[in-house]
Every structure is written in C-alpha cells, then in structure tokens.
Design a protein around this motif. Structure first.
Motif, PDB file in Angstrom:
ATOM      1  N   VAL A  25     -19.976  -7.250   7.722  1.00 27.14           N
ATOM      2  CA  VAL A  25     -18.942  -7.991   8.440  1.00 27.14           C
ATOM      3  C   VAL A  25     -19.421  -9.433   8.599  1.00 27.14           C
ATOM      4  O   VAL A  25     -20.466  -9.685   9.205  1.00 27.14           O
ATOM      5  N   ASP A  29     -14.521 -12.549  10.294  1.00 27.32           N
ATOM      6  CA  ASP A  29     -13.832 -11.348   9.813  1.00 27.32           C
ATOM      7  C   ASP A  29     -13.217 -10.568  10.973  1.00 27.32           C
ATOM      8  O   ASP A  29     -13.793 -10.483  12.067  1.00 27.32           O
ATOM      9  N   TYR A  31     -12.614  -6.853  10.818  1.00 27.01           N
ATOM     10  CA  TYR A  31     -12.936  -5.764   9.904  1.00 27.01           C
ATOM     11  C   TYR A  31     -12.501  -4.441  10.520  1.00 27.01           C
ATOM     12  O   TYR A  31     -13.023  -4.016  11.544  1.00 27.01           O
ATOM     13  N   PHE A 187     -15.495  -6.115  14.570  1.00 24.59           N
ATOM     14  CA  PHE A 187     -15.563  -4.827  13.884  1.00 24.59           C
ATOM     15  C   PHE A 187     -14.947  -3.793  14.806  1.00 24.59           C
ATOM     16  O   PHE A 187     -15.426  -3.586  15.922  1.00 24.59           O
TER      17      PHE A 187
END
Length: 238
Positions: A25, A29, A31, A187
């Motif tokens: 990641v 990002d 993700y 994330f």
C-alpha cells in the motif's frame, strides 16, 4: 508505506487462516481488502496493527518492522476495528483527550481536531456523555475521531462502515479522500463491493486465506463491475 511480504498465520497447527499473503500500500492509496466473512481479512489486519503475533513473513510500515519496531509503527498508524471496544466509564471527550495524551498532541491541536471531526460526525453535543450510554454507531464515530487525532500516515480500518448511518458513511468517505490527498495510506477491509469500487484505487481479493487477485481497480475490473470481477475470480478458484 505498508508492505506485507509472505505473511501466513495458523492457529494450533491446523490449516492456515492466512497463507502467504503479500501486498503493498503506497502513500495516497485507498486500498480495499475484500473477501467473504472468514476469508482472513481481520486476521491480516490485526497482524498489521500489532494486535496479533505472527512468525511467518514480514510486515513493515514506513520501513519499520511491525515485529522488531512496534512502537515506531504504532506512532504513525491508526486502527479502527470492526467492533470498537472503548472505555465505557469515560465520557467521549475524556476518551479523546486520553488518546491525544498518548500521542502527545498539544492542547491547541487536539481541541481543533476534535472540534472539526465531532462537528462533521454531529456528536459534539454528546461528547460530555458516558461512552457506555452510546449506541454502536456513536461508539464507532468516537473510535474514528480518536484514530484521526494524531494525523496518522497509515490508517487501517476493519469493516469501517458497519453500524454507521448513511450521513456518517458519506462523511467518513470524504475524510478518507481528504487524508489520501495529503499522502496518507489507507488499508481497509470490506465485503461491500459497491463501496470498494467507488472508493478504492487498488484492491486485493482474499479467499480462504489466499490472495486470488490484486491490482488497480482498472486492472481488476477491465470495464466490468467489481462484483463481476470478484465473482469471476471466486469461480476460477473453485
């Protein structure tokens, strides 16, 4: 920012709950980590944030090993679990100040950040109440605000939209976009494919502990919906 390399986890020597997972990641990002319930999403996330020990593989955050340098990782990471477990004998504002103390946030900065996010989530008037009196959604909002106080470089969320009302869900999405614009890496796990498709620039699909597909949203969908891509990848693994 976050790199998971050949991570595996088994319980009691039985079949692996997570099997040789690798992903990366980058800063900026969003993700998405998607899969059925029990696919290994939460196990992986708990290892990333240092809640769950592991022996196989390596996980690093901003170049720091989660196993060897846990404090360095925790200083720049925020974690929002799927079921926030807060100190119910504290008021909302007491809890947020406690978290700010842990991360050594100055009085001026914490006041400004708490006021900003409490207003966005419309809970300012409830911060003086005991957390034990909050609904699940209210607790989730306080958990989110506590995760944002120290402006983390990596934000990790496990099914973050469960329990949030539609307006709070929209607000969290806006905050995630704002954070990524500043270079934060995000994330998060979800099994709600519509949310992942609209929000993420990268995604990994996990099934029975193994990554069966990963890449940018464009690479995975190729003009189709994420739901179609997910079903196709799931079917190919049978």
């Amino acid at each position: 920012m976050l790199e998971i390399s050949h991570y595996s986890k088994s319980y009691g020597g039985e079949k692996k709950a997570v099997d040789d997972v690798s992903l990366r990641v980058e800063n900026g990002d969003i993700y998405g980590f998607i899969g059925h319930n029990g696919a290994g999403k939460s196990t992986t996330i708990r290892a990333v944030v240092g809640v769950l020990d592991f022996t196989d593989g390596e996980i690093t955050i901003d170049g720091h090993s989660v196993k060897k340098e846990p404090m360095a990782c925790k200083r720049i990471t925020a974690y929002i679990p799927d079921n926030p477990d807060l100190y119910e004998n504290l008021t909302g504002i007491q809890y947020l100040n406690f978290v700010a103390d842990v991360f050594e946030i100055s009085a001026g900065e914490r006041e400004k950040r708490i006021a900003k996010y409490a207003d966005m989530f419309e809970i300012t008037d409830s911060l003086g109440d005991l957390i034990g009196s909050y609904s699940h959604g209210m607790k989730q909002k306080v958990a989110i605000i506590s995760a944002l106080i120290h402006e983390p470089k990596l934000l990790v969320l496990d099914e973050p939209f469960v329990g949030l009302d539609p307006k709070a869900t929209f607000t969290l999405k806006e905050i995630m976009h704002e954070m990524c614009g500043r270079g934060t890496a995000i994330f998060f796990s979800t099994h709600v494919l519509d949310v992942a498709e609209k929000l993420c620039n990268k995604v990994a699909i996990i099934k029975q502990g193994r990554i069966i597909a990963s890449g940018t949203m464009e690479e995975l969908t190729e003009g189709h919906s994420l739901e179609e891509a997910f079903m196709e990848a799931d079917h190919e693994e049978r």
